[in-house]
Design an enzyme around this catalytic site. Sequence first.
Site, mmCIF file in Angstrom:
data_model
loop_
_atom_site.group_PDB
_atom_site.id
_atom_site.type_symbol
_atom_site.label_atom_id
_atom_site.label_comp_id
_atom_site.label_asym_id
_atom_site.label_seq_id
_atom_site.Cartn_x
_atom_site.Cartn_y
_atom_site.Cartn_z
ATOM 1 N N SER A 47 0.815 -1.220 0.000
ATOM 2 C CA SER A 47 0.000 0.000 0.000
ATOM 3 C C SER A 47 0.845 1.265 0.000
ATOM 4 O O SER A 47 1.568 1.542 -0.945
ATOM 5 C CB SER A 47 -0.958 -0.040 1.198
ATOM 6 O OG SER A 47 -1.900 0.983 1.140
ATOM 7 N N ASP A 59 -6.034 2.182 -3.146
ATOM 8 C CA ASP A 59 -7.247 2.104 -2.327
ATOM 9 C C ASP A 59 -7.434 3.333 -1.442
ATOM 10 O O ASP A 59 -8.421 3.434 -0.715
ATOM 11 C CB ASP A 59 -7.282 0.817 -1.498
ATOM 12 C CG ASP A 59 -6.155 0.723 -0.467
ATOM 13 O OD1 ASP A 59 -5.273 1.600 -0.456
ATOM 14 O OD2 ASP A 59 -6.165 -0.248 0.320
ATOM 15 N N ASP A 117 -2.598 6.332 -3.398
ATOM 16 C CA ASP A 117 -1.433 5.679 -2.792
ATOM 17 C C ASP A 117 -0.957 4.550 -3.701
ATOM 18 O O ASP A 117 -1.490 4.346 -4.794
ATOM 19 C CB ASP A 117 -1.737 5.192 -1.374
ATOM 20 C CG ASP A 117 -2.732 4.043 -1.345
ATOM 21 O OD1 ASP A 117 -3.453 3.844 -2.337
ATOM 22 O OD2 ASP A 117 -2.799 3.342 -0.317
ATOM 23 N N ASP A 159 -1.225 1.392 -3.944
ATOM 24 C CA ASP A 159 -2.095 0.341 -4.474
ATOM 25 C C ASP A 159 -3.486 0.857 -4.826
ATOM 26 O O ASP A 159 -4.365 0.070 -5.172
ATOM 27 C CB ASP A 159 -2.181 -0.839 -3.506
ATOM 28 C CG ASP A 159 -2.992 -0.534 -2.254
ATOM 29 O OD1 ASP A 159 -3.042 0.644 -1.848
ATOM 30 O OD2 ASP A 159 -3.575 -1.478 -1.674
#
Length: 443
Positions: free
Chosen positions: A102, A245, A241, A243
């Site tokens: 992440s 999400d 960010d 990833d």
Amino acid sequence: MSNRKYFGTDGIRGKVGEYPITPDFALKLGWAAGRVLAKDGVKKVLIGKDTRISGYMLESALEAGFASAGVAAAFTGPMPTPAIAYLTRTFRADAGVVISASHNPFYDNGIKFFSTEGKKLDDTIELEIEAELEKEIDCVESKQLGRASRITDAAGRYIEFCKSTFDHDLSLAGLKIVVDCANGATYHIAPKVLRELGAQVIKIGCEPDGVNINENCGATDVKALAKCVIDEKANLGFALDGDGDRIIMVDHEGRKVDGDLIIYIIAREALRQGQLKGGVVGTLMSNMGLEIALKKLGIPFVRAKVGDRYVLEKLVEKDWRLGAENSGHVLLLDKTTTGDGIVAGLQVLAAMVRNDMSLADLCSGMTMLPQVLINVRLSGEHDPLNSTTVKSAIEQAEKQLGHHGRVLIRKSGTEPLIRVMVEGSNQHEVQKLAQNIAAALTA
């Protein structure tokens, strides 16, 4: 989560090359997960990743583990976490796997799982996988081994899904938007979504090289985005960010718009459109200003533990649709099953277009209370929260704030950090109190 050995609040995460983020562990994890999931008839999983260089190593090891358990794996390549949740559903896969840490630096990585419904695995299943990891690895018969394949149109499918969440009658024509993809998994997705909806798009953080993910860019550092928005005279900026999400936005003057403000805008617009069901779920970290602003609108608000999985649990429990963390995880269960930065951003843009208002204007109905967050890095096995000095500093802060503020001290579920949050009506006071507690933690 205290009875877990590997799984944290967002899957398994750590520094690459250090246990458990090693190729041998990833192989065994694939095998263990395959064994547990196969009990329910699982035969195919999707595997996606962000842009970290270590993703190549981990996806190969995971695939070998799944194959040894008789489970086939389909690779998507670099793809946002919410895309894997969506694609797992649309491809009728039995589970989805995301290789990502992440918002963490490139030298960290992690592995998390989604069910066939595109939701994070239940705690009970994660505990079953942990139990399986304690056993010796074995292999199914050769004719039962899993096969590997690659999905070539994954990005296009997800782009169309994101666009489908934006009202057909609306257009982004006339808006100049700066998009910072954190050199992460949305670099080939987010700019196309916004362009195809009519916006003029300026890209930054869209040149991943395997080691620059989240480096001075993205949702955890919006300074470059804010500067670019001002320099380009753009209407607003998106920061995702690594990833995809999480989303943090900035208005035309470069002011930060975090998850609390984003969910406020979306909830108020849903109320205006007669589409609000229930209320809003925040977390212990959500700004008191959000609670106050929603109360004025007559919108119920409750807090969950920190972590988007706990926000989701509370939403399901109350049969509500909207939830968020101030860090930028925004859950819109009427649109998708997990936090999705692009989809959340599109709902804010829809409110802007529908009401002919700037992002700054949309934020004006909510006043953020001063909130200071200090991250203190843990070192060694000693738990500083048991220190009498630390306890005294916390008690002193709570006494001084009274009913006009909050103190929250918690260990991160994703990094070796203790997060110190102090909130109140006076910026100078909360800053000083937070620094006092942080100093006691490092003493």
